[in-house]
Motif scaffolding. Structure first.
Motif, PDB file in Angstrom:
ATOM      1  N   GLY A 180      15.308  39.097 -99.192  1.00 33.63           N
ATOM      2  CA  GLY A 180      15.780  40.470 -99.341  1.00 33.63           C
ATOM      3  C   GLY A 180      14.983  41.450 -98.505  1.00 33.63           C
ATOM      4  O   GLY A 180      13.844  41.189 -98.110  1.00 33.63           O
ATOM      5  N   ASN A 181      15.594  42.585 -98.251  1.00 37.02           N
ATOM      6  CA  ASN A 181      14.923  43.681 -97.559  1.00 37.02           C
ATOM      7  C   ASN A 181      15.087  44.931 -98.404  1.00 37.02           C
ATOM      8  O   ASN A 181      16.156  45.547 -98.415  1.00 37.02           O
ATOM      9  N   THR A 182      14.026  45.300 -99.123  1.00 33.87           N
ATOM     10  CA  THR A 182      14.051  46.509 -99.945  1.00 33.87           C
ATOM     11  C   THR A 182      13.388  47.669 -99.214  1.00 33.87           C
ATOM     12  O   THR A 182      13.258  48.756 -99.779  1.00 33.87           O
ATOM     13  N   GLY A 183      12.984  47.449 -97.956  1.00 36.83           N
ATOM     14  CA  GLY A 183      12.325  48.490 -97.170  1.00 36.83           C
ATOM     15  C   GLY A 183      13.310  49.395 -96.463  1.00 36.83           C
ATOM     16  O   GLY A 183      14.525  49.317 -96.658  1.00 36.83           O
ATOM     17  N   ALA A 184      12.747  50.260 -95.610  1.00 36.82           N
ATOM     18  CA  ALA A 184      13.547  51.258 -94.904  1.00 36.82           C
ATOM     19  C   ALA A 184      13.859  50.856 -93.466  1.00 36.82           C
ATOM     20  O   ALA A 184      14.599  51.544 -92.777  1.00 36.82           O
ATOM     21  N   GLU A 185      13.302  49.738 -92.999  1.00 37.33           N
ATOM     22  CA  GLU A 185      13.538  49.301 -91.622  1.00 37.33           C
ATOM     23  C   GLU A 185      14.013  47.849 -91.627  1.00 37.33           C
ATOM     24  O   GLU A 185      13.808  47.123 -92.601  1.00 37.33           O
ATOM     25  N   PRO A 186      14.646  47.422 -90.533  1.00 32.43           N
ATOM     26  CA  PRO A 186      15.102  46.039 -90.481  1.00 32.43           C
ATOM     27  C   PRO A 186      13.937  45.061 -90.649  1.00 32.43           C
ATOM     28  O   PRO A 186      12.833  45.312 -90.177  1.00 32.43           O
ATOM     29  N   MET A 187      14.201  43.947 -91.320  1.00 34.86           N
ATOM     30  CA  MET A 187      13.216  42.883 -91.486  1.00 34.86           C
ATOM     31  C   MET A 187      13.656  41.728 -90.603  1.00 34.86           C
ATOM     32  O   MET A 187      14.830  41.350 -90.584  1.00 34.86           O
ATOM     33  N   GLU A 188      12.717  41.181 -89.849  1.00 32.59           N
ATOM     34  CA  GLU A 188      13.000  40.033 -89.003  1.00 32.59           C
ATOM     35  C   GLU A 188      11.983  38.942 -89.300  1.00 32.59           C
ATOM     36  O   GLU A 188      10.809  39.220 -89.516  1.00 32.59           O
ATOM     37  N   MET A 189      12.462  37.695 -89.311  1.00 29.01           N
ATOM     38  CA  MET A 189      11.566  36.572 -89.573  1.00 29.01           C
ATOM     39  C   MET A 189      12.085  35.322 -88.874  1.00 29.01           C
ATOM     40  O   MET A 189      13.253  35.237 -88.515  1.00 29.01           O
ATOM     41  N   VAL A 190      11.169  34.372 -88.702  1.00 26.84           N
ATOM     42  CA  VAL A 190      11.505  33.041 -88.230  1.00 26.84           C
ATOM     43  C   VAL A 190      11.233  32.115 -89.403  1.00 26.84           C
ATOM     44  O   VAL A 190      10.229  32.266 -90.104  1.00 26.84           O
ATOM     45  N   MET A 191      12.149  31.177 -89.661  1.00 27.30           N
ATOM     46  CA  MET A 191      12.031  30.306 -90.814  1.00 27.30           C
ATOM     47  C   MET A 191      12.238  28.855 -90.373  1.00 27.30           C
ATOM     48  O   MET A 191      13.123  28.564 -89.577  1.00 27.30           O
ATOM     49  N   ALA A 192      11.402  27.968 -90.917  1.00 32.03           N
ATOM     50  CA  ALA A 192      11.583  26.524 -90.724  1.00 32.03           C
ATOM     51  C   ALA A 192      11.886  25.910 -92.075  1.00 32.03           C
ATOM     52  O   ALA A 192      11.254  26.263 -93.073  1.00 32.03           O
ATOM     53  N   VAL A 193      12.860  25.017 -92.131  1.00 30.74           N
ATOM     54  CA  VAL A 193      13.250  24.350 -93.370  1.00 30.74           C
ATOM     55  C   VAL A 193      13.129  22.839 -93.130  1.00 30.74           C
ATOM     56  O   VAL A 193      13.707  22.310 -92.173  1.00 30.74           O
ATOM     57  N   SER A 194      12.374  22.171 -94.004  1.00 24.68           N
ATOM     58  CA  SER A 194      12.217  20.728 -93.937  1.00 24.68           C
ATOM     59  C   SER A 194      12.795  20.117 -95.203  1.00 24.68           C
ATOM     60  O   SER A 194      12.363  20.441 -96.316  1.00 24.68           O
ATOM     61  N   VAL A 195      13.793  19.258 -95.036  1.00 21.05           N
ATOM     62  CA  VAL A 195      14.470  18.608 -96.147  1.00 21.05           C
ATOM     63  C   VAL A 195      14.107  17.123 -96.105  1.00 21.05           C
ATOM     64  O   VAL A 195      14.174  16.506 -95.046  1.00 21.05           O
ATOM     65  N   PRO A 196      13.718  16.539 -97.261  1.00 30.61           N
ATOM     66  CA  PRO A 196      13.383  15.116 -97.237  1.00 30.61           C
ATOM     67  C   PRO A 196      14.611  14.266 -96.922  1.00 30.61           C
ATOM     68  O   PRO A 196      15.732  14.670 -97.210  1.00 30.61           O
ATOM     69  N   PRO A 197      14.399  13.085 -96.322  1.00 27.35           N
ATOM     70  CA  PRO A 197      15.542  12.234 -96.010  1.00 27.35           C
ATOM     71  C   PRO A 197      16.224  11.734 -97.276  1.00 27.35           C
ATOM     72  O   PRO A 197      15.596  11.619 -98.327  1.00 27.35           O
ATOM     73  N   VAL A 198      17.516  11.458 -97.163  1.00 21.58           N
ATOM     74  CA  VAL A 198      18.275  10.903 -98.283  1.00 21.58           C
ATOM     75  C   VAL A 198      17.854   9.449 -98.441  1.00 21.58           C
ATOM     76  O   VAL A 198      17.742   8.704 -97.468  1.00 21.58           O
ATOM     77  N   THR A 199      17.580   9.063 -99.686  1.00 20.54           N
ATOM     78  CA  THR A 199      17.173   7.673 -99.924  1.00 20.54           C
ATOM     79  C   THR A 199      18.287   6.908-100.592  1.00 20.54           C
ATOM     80  O   THR A 199      19.160   7.456-101.204  1.00 20.54           O
TER      81      THR A 199
END
Length: 190
Positions: free
Chosen positions: A171-190
């Motif tokens: 979420g962005n509850t501030g007064a200016e745009p929020m920018e981010m870089v995100m990495a998502v690691s999902v475990p392999p299906v077993t």
């Protein structure tokens, strides 16, 4: 053919391909992804453009990244993704968006995202499979990250990591745009 049509057709081919690789019936994948069988049929027939949440659920259930779902043909060991090929999967009229920058299977899905949230906007996420981790780095503004009902403020220049197997909201509850870089690691299906 439009970019959306190409994306829809690629998703259809990939879901069919990975469902076959995993040996899942439509009913098994529907149950694992918590998506209706009818929706899966429409996706596999390229008759619908599913929501980002639906694509994430299917990818999680198959144990593959969104990048892999959008292009299951494996390329060379080194793959440069030009900026114009980043895939925007979600956006709002106010200017919020996310873009999938890159992804790989290492040993499970690993994705890198570019996010922008305009003031007052948010994007909720369903829980991912157990063992899923997210790393975020805020480059502008302030992120209000809510994980399992607890709010965390992450200012520009700060990073955060968390286990993403619980409901969470960016979420962005501030007064200016929020920018981010995100990495998502999902475990392999077993």
């Amino acid at each position: 053919m439009s970019d959306l049509d190409l994306l829809t057709q690629s998703l259809a081919r990939s879901v069919k391909h990975w469902r076959a690789v995993r040996g899942f019936t439509l009913d098994v994948l529907a149950a694992r992804a918590n998506v209706s069988r009818g929706m899966l049929i429409q996706i596999e027939q390229a008759r619908t453009n599913p929501s980002l949440g639906t694509v994430v659920k299917i990818g999680d259930a198959l144990g593959v990244s969104i990048t892999t779902l959008l292009d299951y043909e494996q390329g060379p060991t080194v793959r440069v993704i030009p900026a114009e090929q980043a895939v925007r999967l979600w956006h709002t009229d106010a200017g919020s968006y996310n873009r999938l920058l890159a992804g790989t299977e290492a040993p499970g899905p690993l994705e890198m995202w570019d996010w922008r949230l305009m003031p007052g906007e948010s994007s909720p996420s369903d829980p991912h499979p157990a063992g899923t981790t997210e790393l975020l780095h805020v480059t502008a503004g302030e992120l209000t990250l809510t994980v399992d009902g607890v709010e965390h403020r992450v200012p520009a220049g700060a990073s955060v990591h968390f286990e993403a197997n619980v409901p969470h909201t960016y979420g962005n509850t501030g007064a200016e745009p929020m920018e981010m870089v995100m990495a998502v690691s999902v475990p392999p299906v077993t």
